[in-house]
Motif scaffolding. Structure first.
Motif, mmCIF file in Angstrom:
data_model
loop_
_atom_site.group_PDB
_atom_site.id
_atom_site.type_symbol
_atom_site.label_atom_id
_atom_site.label_comp_id
_atom_site.label_asym_id
_atom_site.label_seq_id
_atom_site.Cartn_x
_atom_site.Cartn_y
_atom_site.Cartn_z
ATOM 1 N N THR A 44 55.439 121.805 -10.966
ATOM 2 C CA THR A 44 55.162 122.192 -12.347
ATOM 3 C C THR A 44 54.374 121.089 -13.032
ATOM 4 O O THR A 44 54.740 119.917 -12.950
ATOM 5 C CB THR A 44 56.475 122.430 -13.128
ATOM 6 O OG1 THR A 44 57.253 123.408 -12.446
ATOM 7 C CG2 THR A 44 56.184 122.916 -14.540
ATOM 8 N N PRO A 90 47.059 126.200 -9.343
ATOM 9 C CA PRO A 90 48.274 126.385 -10.141
ATOM 10 C C PRO A 90 48.090 127.496 -11.162
ATOM 11 O O PRO A 90 47.021 127.663 -11.739
ATOM 12 C CB PRO A 90 48.444 125.018 -10.827
ATOM 13 C CG PRO A 90 47.734 124.055 -9.933
ATOM 14 C CD PRO A 90 46.558 124.819 -9.397
ATOM 15 N N ARG A 92 49.269 129.468 -14.661
ATOM 16 C CA ARG A 92 49.915 129.206 -15.941
ATOM 17 C C ARG A 92 51.079 130.163 -16.185
ATOM 18 O O ARG A 92 50.964 131.371 -15.982
ATOM 19 C CB ARG A 92 48.896 129.348 -17.076
ATOM 20 C CG ARG A 92 49.456 129.008 -18.456
ATOM 21 C CD ARG A 92 48.384 129.109 -19.514
ATOM 22 N NE ARG A 92 48.888 128.723 -20.825
ATOM 23 C CZ ARG A 92 48.146 128.689 -21.922
ATOM 24 N NH1 ARG A 92 46.858 129.014 -21.855
ATOM 25 N NH2 ARG A 92 48.675 128.335 -23.072
ATOM 26 N N TYR A 99 51.875 124.858 -15.795
ATOM 27 C CA TYR A 99 51.188 125.447 -14.654
ATOM 28 C C TYR A 99 52.042 125.213 -13.417
ATOM 29 O O TYR A 99 52.575 124.120 -13.224
ATOM 30 C CB TYR A 99 49.801 124.835 -14.471
ATOM 31 C CG TYR A 99 48.804 125.304 -15.504
ATOM 32 C CD1 TYR A 99 47.772 126.183 -15.160
ATOM 33 C CD2 TYR A 99 48.889 124.876 -16.825
ATOM 34 C CE1 TYR A 99 46.853 126.619 -16.109
ATOM 35 C CE2 TYR A 99 47.983 125.313 -17.785
ATOM 36 C CZ TYR A 99 46.971 126.178 -17.420
ATOM 37 O OH TYR A 99 46.070 126.621 -18.356
#
Length: 269
Positions: A44, A90, A92, A99
């Motif tokens: 994350t 990544p 969102r 992300y």
């Protein structure tokens, strides 16, 4: 052996070594077939407004499939583990600045690929706000090593906080750095500077999740101009956000000075 024959032999050996390496490079990327059911690691990234999450480069290592090459030091044959990589973007989380990406620990395939390290981070969303000729620079990157191997950029240079639940957390201050250089070709770039190398690198073999939170301070922009000639006494001139400037032999801004300026400004509020 005549000198010409020695030269030919050396060239042939060098070409052979390159063929070993390039052949492995061409064959290995198609062998990855990650298996999420064998375990995953959740990444994350909390992305500040002016920045953007970079694509992730995920590296897998195989001790079963190896590469043979000739050492450039003594021309002896050596064997090393093979590496294969894939890229992830990544995603969102809706309505947030977070992300996320999920990394499979098991890379699958006949080579029994295992997750080795992951490279990711943040960069400027729009470098052109500093000028149409400004390009993206360095900084804002993170490398997490999940096994005992070093990354292609080196071993650990940072100690992350790892919770009892296996969450590795990095929270780091970053400042914008606009640099103009002349040696090796004119170039203007906007980078993210902190108190580490281009990449923060740490090892987290037992991590089940990784949280990266870059704390960005866009109002504390530092500018620098590199030397135009290479000679003794020439250095880079840094212009700090408090109006001070100095010519230094260092190649990046003084992070401690930036931290002190920010903290002093925040204390006056």
């Amino acid at each position: 052996m005549p000198r010409l024959q020695q030269m030919r032999s050396s060239i042939a050996t060098t070409v052979l070594a390159l063929l070993f390496l390039s052949g492995c490079q061409l064959a290995r990327n198609s062998t990855l077939s990650p298996k999420p059911e064998a375990g995953t690691i959740q990444v994350t990234i909390k992305v500040p407004e002016e920045l953007v999450a970079r694509d992730m480069q995920v590296i897998y290592r195989s001790t079963k499939c190896t590469t043979t090459y000739r050492s450039m030091l003594d021309w002896e044959k050596r064997t090393r583990d093979n590496y294969a990589g894939l890229h992830l973007q990544p995603v969102r989380r809706p309505g947030t600045d977070l992300y996320e990406a999920t990394l499979a620990v098991n890379g699958g395939g006949a080579c029994r690929w295992r997750l080795s390290n992951a490279i990711f981070g943040v960069s400027y969303r729009d470098p052109s706000k500093f000028g149409s000729d400004v390009k993206l620079g360095a900084g804002g990157g993170l490398i997490v090593m999940f096994d005992e191997s070093a990354s292609a950029h080196g071993g650990p240079n940072f100690k992350a906080s790892i919770s009892a639940e296996g969450v590795a957390s990095v929270k780091q201050n970053y400042y914008p750095w606009l640099h103009e250089r002349f040696l090796g070709g004119d170039r203007k770039s906007i980078s993210l500077t902190t108190n580490a190398d281009i990449f923060i690198r740490f090892r987290a073999p037992n991590a089940r999740a990784v949280h990266f939170e870059p704390i960005f301070h866009p109002q504390f922009l530092v500018r620098s101009i590199g030397p135009k000639v290479k000679r003794k006494g020439e250095g880079t001139v840094f212009f700090y956000p408090d109006g001070s400037h100095s010519t230094e032999s260092r190649t990046e801004p003084n992070f401690k000075k930036l931290e002190a300026m920010r903290q002093a400004a925040e204390a006056r509020l």
